[in-house]
Design a protein around this motif. Structure first.
Motif, mmCIF file in Angstrom:
data_model
loop_
_atom_site.group_PDB
_atom_site.id
_atom_site.type_symbol
_atom_site.label_atom_id
_atom_site.label_comp_id
_atom_site.label_asym_id
_atom_site.label_seq_id
_atom_site.Cartn_x
_atom_site.Cartn_y
_atom_site.Cartn_z
ATOM 1 N N LYS A 186 0.603 7.504 -6.177
ATOM 2 C CA LYS A 186 -0.447 8.527 -6.202
ATOM 3 C C LYS A 186 0.132 9.914 -5.935
ATOM 4 O O LYS A 186 -0.289 10.893 -6.543
ATOM 5 C CB LYS A 186 -1.519 8.219 -5.144
ATOM 6 N N GLY A 187 1.089 9.994 -5.027
ATOM 7 C CA GLY A 187 1.715 11.273 -4.706
ATOM 8 C C GLY A 187 2.453 11.871 -5.899
ATOM 9 O O GLY A 187 2.369 13.074 -6.146
ATOM 10 N N HIS A 196 -0.199 13.030 -8.295
ATOM 11 C CA HIS A 196 -0.902 14.174 -7.702
ATOM 12 C C HIS A 196 -0.156 15.470 -7.983
ATOM 13 O O HIS A 196 -0.735 16.457 -8.431
ATOM 14 C CB HIS A 196 -1.038 13.960 -6.189
ATOM 15 N N ILE A 203 0.823 -1.203 0.000
ATOM 16 C CA ILE A 203 0.000 0.000 0.000
ATOM 17 C C ILE A 203 0.860 1.256 0.000
ATOM 18 O O ILE A 203 0.479 2.276 -0.582
ATOM 19 C CB ILE A 203 -1.006 -0.009 1.176
ATOM 20 N N THR A 204 2.032 1.189 0.595
ATOM 21 C CA THR A 204 2.947 2.334 0.587
ATOM 22 C C THR A 204 3.367 2.667 -0.836
ATOM 23 O O THR A 204 3.467 3.835 -1.214
ATOM 24 C CB THR A 204 4.189 2.031 1.455
ATOM 25 N N SER A 256 -8.425 7.132 -8.575
ATOM 26 C CA SER A 256 -9.031 5.836 -8.239
ATOM 27 C C SER A 256 -9.515 5.132 -9.495
ATOM 28 O O SER A 256 -9.356 3.913 -9.639
ATOM 29 C CB SER A 256 -10.183 6.027 -7.255
ATOM 30 N N GLU A 271 0.554 4.524 -2.506
ATOM 31 C CA GLU A 271 0.466 5.905 -2.023
ATOM 32 C C GLU A 271 1.583 6.775 -2.595
ATOM 33 O O GLU A 271 1.358 7.941 -2.937
ATOM 34 C CB GLU A 271 0.476 5.937 -0.489
ATOM 35 N N ARG A 272 2.772 6.217 -2.707
ATOM 36 C CA ARG A 272 3.887 6.967 -3.315
ATOM 37 C C ARG A 272 3.582 7.288 -4.774
ATOM 38 O O ARG A 272 3.836 8.396 -5.248
ATOM 39 C CB ARG A 272 5.186 6.166 -3.238
ATOM 40 N N ALA A 292 -8.973 12.632 -6.412
ATOM 41 C CA ALA A 292 -9.278 11.335 -5.786
ATOM 42 C C ALA A 292 -10.150 10.484 -6.703
ATOM 43 O O ALA A 292 -9.915 9.269 -6.852
ATOM 44 C CB ALA A 292 -9.969 11.553 -4.438
#
Length: 190
Positions: free
Chosen positions: A121-122, A125, A114-115, A153, A118-119, A149
């Motif tokens: 996505k960052g 972003h 999951i990390t 997704s 998230e990385r 978001a």
């Protein structure tokens, strides 16, 4: 001689990477052992330890490589190009995903990290915000976060579905679909 060593190291790391991807499709990262991985790829554990401290170190290094490549892809398309078309960016992303399908499926699958997600996505972003901030002068940060978001997704779901269903569409076809969905939502179904 140096090129031979580099080639052997690349081959060894690639074998380990492929083995890790196969194991991650079956079980969680915390259940994977060095012995299991090296047995799978028919390699001595000592060879593994020449390159990595443990499974988590290996995963971190692979993730760092993927992040570096994604950053390079994001940087390869200018904001001006993106304001005209999303297709060049998505084409490069899906070509990379196709070239690394085993790892991407593993890292984005149910046993993925999951990390890592998230990385990823960052990274996206930051690129989106920079681009949209220039395109839409009075961007509302809160509205951007909701929109982002929603969009990210959807794209992750699209990537996962494409990988899970055996990548029947070419990277170019799925990139075109991603661009179309990003700009027009479900209108293409009409």
């Amino acid at each position: 001689m140096e090129k031979t060593v580099d080639r052997r190291v690349r081959k060894t790391k690639n074998q380990l990477r492929q083995g890790l991807a196969r194991l991650m499709l079956e079980k969680s990262l915390k259940e994977i052992t060095v012995k299991e991985l090296t047995d799978l790829v028919d390699m001595n554990r000592g060879t593994f330890y020449l390159h990595y401290r443990d499974i988590y170190d290996m995963v971190e290094k692979i993730e760092d490589t993927i992040m570096t490549e994604f950053q390079r892809i994001l940087d390869s398309v200018s904001d001006e190009e993106l304001s005209r078309s999303l297709l060049p960016l998505f084409s490069r992303i899906y070509a990379y995903l196709a070239e690394n399908a085993d790892l991407c499926a593993a890292f984005l699958g149910e046993n993925g990290d999951i990390t890592f997600l998230e990385r990823l996505k960052g990274l996206v972003h930051d690129k989106c915000f920079q681009t949209w901030e220039k395109k839409y002068e009075h961007i509302d940060a809160r509205q951007f976060e909701y929109f982002y978001a929603f969009i990210i997704s959807g794209h992750i779901g699209l990537i996962q579905t494409w990988l899970d269903t055996g990548m029947k569409e070419s990277p170019e076809e799925i990139a075109a679909l991603a661009a179309e969905l990003s700009l027009h939502g479900g209108q293409f179904l009409e």
